[in-house]
Design a protein around this motif. Structure first.
Motif, PDB file in Angstrom:
ATOM      1  N   LEU A  35       0.836  -1.202   0.000  1.00  9.56           N
ATOM      2  CA  LEU A  35       0.000   0.000   0.000  1.00  9.56           C
ATOM      3  C   LEU A  35       0.869   1.249   0.000  1.00  9.56           C
ATOM      4  CD1 LEU A  35      -3.055  -0.569   2.407  1.00  9.56           C
ATOM      5  CD2 LEU A  35      -3.114   0.104   0.004  1.00  9.56           C
ATOM      6  N   ALA A  36       1.914   1.232   0.814  1.00  5.66           N
ATOM      7  CA  ALA A  36       2.816   2.378   0.889  1.00  5.66           C
ATOM      8  C   ALA A  36       3.509   2.619  -0.450  1.00  5.66           C
ATOM      9  CB  ALA A  36       3.850   2.150   1.991  1.00  5.66           C
ATOM     10  N   ILE A  37       3.948   1.523  -1.097  1.00  3.76           N
ATOM     11  CA  ILE A  37       4.607   1.649  -2.408  1.00  3.76           C
ATOM     12  C   ILE A  37       3.646   2.236  -3.433  1.00  3.76           C
ATOM     13  CG2 ILE A  37       5.562   0.345  -4.343  1.00  3.76           C
ATOM     14  CD1 ILE A  37       6.724  -1.622  -2.254  1.00  3.76           C
ATOM     15  N   ALA A  38       2.404   1.708  -3.457  1.00  6.43           N
ATOM     16  CA  ALA A  38       1.406   2.175  -4.422  1.00  6.43           C
ATOM     17  C   ALA A  38       1.095   3.659  -4.208  1.00  6.43           C
ATOM     18  CB  ALA A  38       0.135   1.341  -4.302  1.00  6.43           C
ATOM     19  N   ILE A  39       0.920   4.037  -2.950  1.00  4.01           N
ATOM     20  CA  ILE A  39       0.599   5.435  -2.652  1.00  4.01           C
ATOM     21  C   ILE A  39       1.796   6.334  -2.972  1.00  4.01           C
ATOM     22  CG2 ILE A  39       0.052   7.038  -0.781  1.00  4.01           C
ATOM     23  CD1 ILE A  39      -1.593   4.725   0.483  1.00  4.01           C
ATOM     24  N   ALA A  40       3.012   5.835  -2.673  1.00  5.98           N
ATOM     25  CA  ALA A  40       4.228   6.609  -2.984  1.00  5.98           C
ATOM     26  C   ALA A  40       4.355   6.848  -4.492  1.00  5.98           C
ATOM     27  CB  ALA A  40       5.458   5.874  -2.452  1.00  5.98           C
ATOM     28  N   LEU A  41       4.059   5.795  -5.272  1.00  2.00           N
ATOM     29  CA  LEU A  41       4.120   5.948  -6.734  1.00  2.00           C
ATOM     30  C   LEU A  41       3.069   6.939  -7.221  1.00  2.00           C
ATOM     31  CD1 LEU A  41       4.685   2.223  -7.806  1.00  2.00           C
ATOM     32  CD2 LEU A  41       6.323   4.108  -8.006  1.00  2.00           C
ATOM     33  N   SER A  42       1.887   6.892  -6.623  1.00  2.00           N
ATOM     34  CA  SER A  42       0.836   7.843  -6.995  1.00  2.00           C
ATOM     35  C   SER A  42       1.252   9.267  -6.650  1.00  2.00           C
ATOM     36  CB  SER A  42      -0.471   7.491  -6.270  1.00  2.00           C
ATOM     37  OG  SER A  42      -0.960   6.241  -6.675  1.00  2.00           O
ATOM     38  N   ILE A  43       1.919   9.403  -5.506  1.00  2.00           N
ATOM     39  CA  ILE A  43       2.387  10.725  -5.081  1.00  2.00           C
ATOM     40  C   ILE A  43       3.459  11.246  -6.040  1.00  2.00           C
ATOM     41  CG2 ILE A  43       3.665  11.933  -3.278  1.00  2.00           C
ATOM     42  CD1 ILE A  43       2.168  10.155  -1.236  1.00  2.00           C
ATOM     43  N   ILE A  44       4.364  10.361  -6.449  1.00  2.00           N
ATOM     44  CA  ILE A  44       5.407  10.753  -7.411  1.00  2.00           C
ATOM     45  C   ILE A  44       4.765  11.244  -8.705  1.00  2.00           C
ATOM     46  CG2 ILE A  44       7.244   9.850  -8.902  1.00  2.00           C
ATOM     47  CD1 ILE A  44       8.016   7.995  -6.535  1.00  2.00           C
TER      48      ILE A  44
END
Length: 596
Positions: free
Chosen positions: A31-40
């Motif tokens: 979840l953290a990776i997915a959200i981080a990618l969305s933030i990027i």
């Protein structure tokens, strides 16, 4: 005061919803990776308007180096890849969470007591497993990232706008709060509608399941029109909720578009004057418009998120109720050898509803290896007593003992493993004959064991005549077999369990006289060394019983052998006389004096 009460209710609704999500144990790392990618991806989007501003304000393409072009192209590619990977990971996590939730629900449904299913309709449980969990999946896989990226996009855009021109940015805040004042109440309305929609969907699914599972009864009773009207009522109710939901969406979507257009008009009009006066460059105006889009579009996504979370709250409430329902107690001692142990019913009373007892102070014992027949008028409590012996229900008072111990002290699995049960209905599951014969056994059953059990139950003849033999599909609920065939398969299934306790609810009632005679002999052989209790409606079943229990209106009014009850119990004498008259040749209604 009402506003504070509403907030408390909303908070109360959110807590179990968040707890439900937490209990599915999602992969926080993914979840953290997915959200981080969305933030990027979102942050890259925030840089683009600044590049456009510079380009409009006189930055020429000729002055752009190849490295700069490569950097911009790389940023776009990275944004695209990050967005795609983020969507996949969120969908993966959402599917895993829903699978975990469905697994919990499925386990729960299997360990809930029979009393739960007396109140809950099957279709409602199906709806919990399918429709409600689907709403949760949509929230996690499609909307949860928009919460983070939307906030970042809005906050980031407003921060840059304040840096570019704080006066013009303040103009935005005269419009955005107005839309929030309208969207929040609409979200609350959506919650109420979504909850009603989930309940109505569950009720409609229950109606469909009930009718389609008993379609033969519907057709034979000529009830097609009646059921059509009932189903149509459910469809109309769903239509009503759907239209109400459409009204809310019809207000939300145009409102967002209206806000966007109003902001564009304000920015272009006010910004145009600023450009004319030289207070604002053309590039800054273009950047303002692009950042405005970066605010309004995420605002639309956030609106969708809050709408979906209202739906998820409504969907989760029923699941939380189901997961919180009281389960059967499976823990307890193991039964080592039950074949030499007596069963004692001591002062047992029971009722399905408070104050309406079906059994009243019932007491008797069943000695190991002996046959106990329970007879009496319909509604006397015979089937209820069987349900208590199976531990589908617990007595309201009194106790059922196995030896010197209450049956509640033994593990439920161990206790039910001792019992072979054959009912009048002879339920079968969709699948092959072989699968039904071995159903519920914790060991592999050999072909020879199946054939031997089928032979003892007088089922081998018709099974071998079927095209696929033991691999023949019986259809849903065994509809491809006759009642007598289903009964014999149920008897063979009980034989394979090799139980120490036999419970027979008139197990031979669906058989013709020839088959009954053979199966009765097989059952007689099986009863040797086993404690047997049988609900009997035929005199032939009870004449040779070691004891007969006569029940009327939930009470035992007579106990003894056949000969004793003939002499001492008036109703049993009438029962025996009627049975003998039914067995007598046509025109001969006499009864031997000895039988009287």
């Amino acid at each position: 005061m009402n506003r504070n009460k509403s907030k408390r209710q909303e908070s109360k609704a959110s807590k179990p919803f968040l707890t439900l999500l937490k209990e599915t144990k999602p992969s926080y790392g993914l979840l953290a990776i997915a959200i981080a990618l969305s933030i990027i991806s979102t942050l890259v989007g925030l840089v683009i308007p600044l590049f456009t501003k510079t380009l409009v304000d006189g930055f020429s393409l000729a002055s752009v180096s190849k490295m700069q072009v490569a950097a911009i192209a790389g940023a776009f590619i990275a944004q695209t890849i990050a967005g795609g990977v983020s969507i996949y990971i969120l969908n993966y996590v959402g599917q895993k969470m829903v699978a975990s939730l469905r697994e919990r629900l499925w386990r729960k449904f299997l360990v809930l007591p029979v009393s739960y299913y007396n109140e809950a309709r099957t279709g409602e449980s199906v709806s919990r497993m399918t429709n409600d969990t689907g709403v949760i999946k949509t929230l996690v896989s499609e909307n949860i990232a928009s919460l983070f990226t939307g906030v970042i996009s809005i906050v980031g855009s407003i921060s840059v706008l304040l840096y570019l021109n704080w006066k013009m940015t303040l103009v935005l805040f005269t419009v955005l709060p107005l839309s929030a004042l309208i969207l929040v109440p609409l979200g609350r309305q959506m919650y109420k509608i979504s909850k009603g929609m989930q309940d109505e969907t569950a009720s409609f699914t229950a109606t469909l399941s009930g009718v389609l599972s008993e379609i033969r009864l519907v057709k034979s009773s000529g009830a097609e029109q009646k059921e059509f009207k009932a189903g149509k009522a459910g469809i109309m109710n769903l239509l009503s909720f759907g239209i109400r939901e459409g009204k809310i969406n019809a207000m939300i979507n145009p409102l967002v578009s209206f806000v966007l257009m109003m902001l564009l008009v304000v920015i272009i009009g006010y910004g145009g004057m600023q450009v004319s006066s030289g207070a604002l460059s053309a590039g800054e105006l273009v950047a303002f418009i692009l950042y405005l889009i970066n605010i309004v579009m995420p605002l639309t996504q956030l609106t969708t998120f809050f709408t979906q979370i209202q739906k998820a709250k409504g969907a989760s409430e029923r699941m939380i109720e189901t997961l919180g329902a009281e389960e059967e107690m499976y823990e307890g001692k193991e039964i080592i050898n039950g074949s030499e142990t007596a069963i004692r019913i001591e002062g047992v009373s029971f009722g399905y509803k408070t104050g309406e007892n079906v059994l009243n102070n019932v007491s008797f014992q069943m000695l190991p290896g002996e046959v106990t027949a329970i007879v009496g008028p319909s509604g006397g409590g015979k089937t209820t007593l069987f349900s208590l012996l199976e531990r589908f229900y617990m007595p309201l008072s009194g106790v059922i003992k196995f030896g010197d111990n209450p049956v509640s002290e033994f593990s439920l699995t161990s206790w039910r493993r001792q019992i072979g049960y054959v009912s009048q209905e002879s339920p079968l599951l969709a699948g092959t004959i072989a699968e039904n014969l071995g159903y519920g056994l914790d060991r592999e059953v050999s072909k020879d064991e199946m054939i031997n059990a089928a032979r003892m139950a007088y089922a081998d003849g018709f099974i071998e005549e079927l095209p696929d033999g033991y691999n023949t599909d019986v259809g849903e609920r065994g509809v491809k077999l006759s009642g007598g065939q289903r009964q014999r398969i149920a008897i063979a299934r009980a034989l394979l369990r090799n139980p120490s306790i036999l419970m027979l609810d008139e197990a031979t009632s669906s058989l013709d006289s020839q088959s009954e005679a053979v199966v009765q002999r097989a059952l007689s052989n099986l009863m040797k060394g086993r404690t047997t209790v049988v609900i009997a409606h035929r005199l032939s079943t009870v004449v040779n019983a070691d004891q007969i229990i006569f029940m009327e209106k939930g009470r035992i009014t007579g106990t003894g052998r056949h000969e004793e009850l003939l002499q001492n119990h008036e109703l049993y004498r009438q029962f025996a006389t009627q049975q003998l008259q039914m067995l007598a040749p046509e025109g001969d209604t006499s009864v031997d004096e000895e039988d009287r």
